[in-house]
Motif scaffolding. Structure first.
Motif, PDB file in Angstrom:
ATOM      1  N   LEU A 266       0.808  -1.221   0.000  1.00  0.00           N
ATOM      2  CA  LEU A 266       0.000   0.000   0.000  1.00  0.00           C
ATOM      3  C   LEU A 266       0.840   1.270   0.000  1.00  0.00           C
ATOM      4  O   LEU A 266       0.319   2.351  -0.243  1.00  0.00           O
ATOM      5  CB  LEU A 266      -0.940   0.025   1.206  1.00  0.00           C
ATOM      6  CG  LEU A 266      -2.125  -0.933   1.159  1.00  0.00           C
ATOM      7  CD1 LEU A 266      -2.909  -0.860   2.458  1.00  0.00           C
ATOM      8  CD2 LEU A 266      -3.020  -0.651  -0.015  1.00  0.00           C
ATOM      9  N   ASP A 267       2.134   1.154   0.257  1.00  0.00           N
ATOM     10  CA  ASP A 267       2.977   2.345   0.366  1.00  0.00           C
ATOM     11  C   ASP A 267       2.880   3.275  -0.847  1.00  0.00           C
ATOM     12  O   ASP A 267       2.711   4.487  -0.679  1.00  0.00           O
ATOM     13  CB  ASP A 267       4.437   1.966   0.630  1.00  0.00           C
ATOM     14  CG  ASP A 267       4.645   1.424   2.033  1.00  0.00           C
ATOM     15  OD1 ASP A 267       3.681   1.431   2.834  1.00  0.00           O
ATOM     16  OD2 ASP A 267       5.769   0.979   2.332  1.00  0.00           O
TER      17      ASP A 267
ATOM     18  N   LEU B  86     -16.116   9.272   1.349  1.00  0.00           N
ATOM     19  CA  LEU B  86     -14.904   8.608   0.880  1.00  0.00           C
ATOM     20  C   LEU B  86     -13.748   9.599   0.935  1.00  0.00           C
ATOM     21  O   LEU B  86     -13.616  10.469   0.095  1.00  0.00           O
ATOM     22  CB  LEU B  86     -15.085   8.068  -0.540  1.00  0.00           C
ATOM     23  CG  LEU B  86     -13.974   7.190  -1.073  1.00  0.00           C
ATOM     24  CD1 LEU B  86     -13.744   5.980  -0.164  1.00  0.00           C
ATOM     25  CD2 LEU B  86     -14.300   6.714  -2.477  1.00  0.00           C
ATOM     26  N   SER B  87     -12.937   9.478   1.966  1.00  0.00           N
ATOM     27  CA  SER B  87     -11.818  10.387   2.189  1.00  0.00           C
ATOM     28  C   SER B  87     -10.506   9.668   1.934  1.00  0.00           C
ATOM     29  O   SER B  87     -10.485   8.478   1.623  1.00  0.00           O
ATOM     30  CB  SER B  87     -11.843  10.889   3.628  1.00  0.00           C
ATOM     31  OG  SER B  87     -11.620   9.784   4.506  1.00  0.00           O
TER      32      SER B  87
ATOM     33  N   SER C 231     -10.127   1.016   2.932  1.00  0.00           N
ATOM     34  CA  SER C 231     -10.918   0.095   2.111  1.00  0.00           C
ATOM     35  C   SER C 231     -10.025  -0.763   1.228  1.00  0.00           C
ATOM     36  O   SER C 231     -10.245  -1.961   1.074  1.00  0.00           O
ATOM     37  CB  SER C 231     -11.904   0.874   1.239  1.00  0.00           C
ATOM     38  OG  SER C 231     -12.840   1.534   2.042  1.00  0.00           O
ATOM     39  N   LEU C 232      -8.998  -0.153   0.629  1.00  0.00           N
ATOM     40  CA  LEU C 232      -8.077  -0.910  -0.228  1.00  0.00           C
ATOM     41  C   LEU C 232      -7.300  -1.938   0.594  1.00  0.00           C
ATOM     42  O   LEU C 232      -7.103  -3.068   0.149  1.00  0.00           O
ATOM     43  CB  LEU C 232      -7.121   0.031  -0.949  1.00  0.00           C
ATOM     44  CG  LEU C 232      -7.747   0.865  -2.054  1.00  0.00           C
ATOM     45  CD1 LEU C 232      -6.764   1.926  -2.534  1.00  0.00           C
ATOM     46  CD2 LEU C 232      -8.202  -0.009  -3.203  1.00  0.00           C
TER      47      LEU C 232
ATOM     48  N   GLY D 100     -10.607  -7.445  -5.980  1.00  0.00           N
ATOM     49  CA  GLY D 100     -11.402  -6.723  -5.008  1.00  0.00           C
ATOM     50  C   GLY D 100     -12.880  -7.053  -5.047  1.00  0.00           C
ATOM     51  O   GLY D 100     -13.621  -6.635  -4.190  1.00  0.00           O
ATOM     52  N   PHE D 101     -13.327  -7.786  -6.049  1.00  0.00           N
ATOM     53  CA  PHE D 101     -14.732  -8.179  -6.146  1.00  0.00           C
ATOM     54  C   PHE D 101     -14.789  -9.676  -6.362  1.00  0.00           C
ATOM     55  O   PHE D 101     -13.965 -10.257  -7.023  1.00  0.00           O
ATOM     56  CB  PHE D 101     -15.410  -7.478  -7.327  1.00  0.00           C
ATOM     57  CG  PHE D 101     -15.414  -5.989  -7.202  1.00  0.00           C
ATOM     58  CD1 PHE D 101     -16.370  -5.342  -6.442  1.00  0.00           C
ATOM     59  CD2 PHE D 101     -14.446  -5.226  -7.833  1.00  0.00           C
ATOM     60  CE1 PHE D 101     -16.372  -3.963  -6.330  1.00  0.00           C
ATOM     61  CE2 PHE D 101     -14.432  -3.850  -7.716  1.00  0.00           C
ATOM     62  CZ  PHE D 101     -15.395  -3.212  -6.963  1.00  0.00           C
TER      63      PHE D 101
END
Length: 111
Positions: free
Chosen positions: A32-33, A57-58, A65-66, A109-110
């Motif tokens: 995620l970095d 969604l911020s 979420s990711l 992701g889905f």
């Protein structure tokens, strides 16, 4: 939309989509970095249906979420779109949109 990256360099939606695919394909703890630098603190999301802003969604909630999606399961093929629709505006400072299409059952992701 185009987002500000470190050093003032802008990224297109296609570049961000590629980074997301790399993130889903990676099993690294640091996956995620790079995305923390993509989503600036003033990140704004818009609904494709209503074209209204999504204040819920911020920056923090997008990264959270990711992170919750996790990497693809072991043995799964890498996240690779089979087609991409890319749209950008000709206006200065305008944004871009990348819509990736995946084979059935292989979208990251889905499920």
């Amino acid at each position: 939309p185009e987002t500000a990256a470190p050093g003032g360099m802008g990224l297109s939606a296609a570049q961000v989509a590629n980074m997301l695919c790399e993130m889903f394909s990676s099993r690294s703890k640091m996956r995620l970095d790079p995305l923390e630098q993509v989503f600036s603190p003033d990140f704004r999301a818009w609904s494709l249906f209503s074209l209204e802003p999504l204040p819920s969604l911020s920056h923090a909630s997008a990264l959270s979420s990711l992170a919750a999606l996790g990497p693809l399961p072991p043995g799964a093929p890498p996240a690779e779109a089979c087609a991409r629709v890319y749209v950008e505006t000709d206006r200065t400072g305008g944004g871009s949109l990348a819509l990736d299409v995946y084979p059935a059952g292989r979208s990251p992701g889905f499920s």
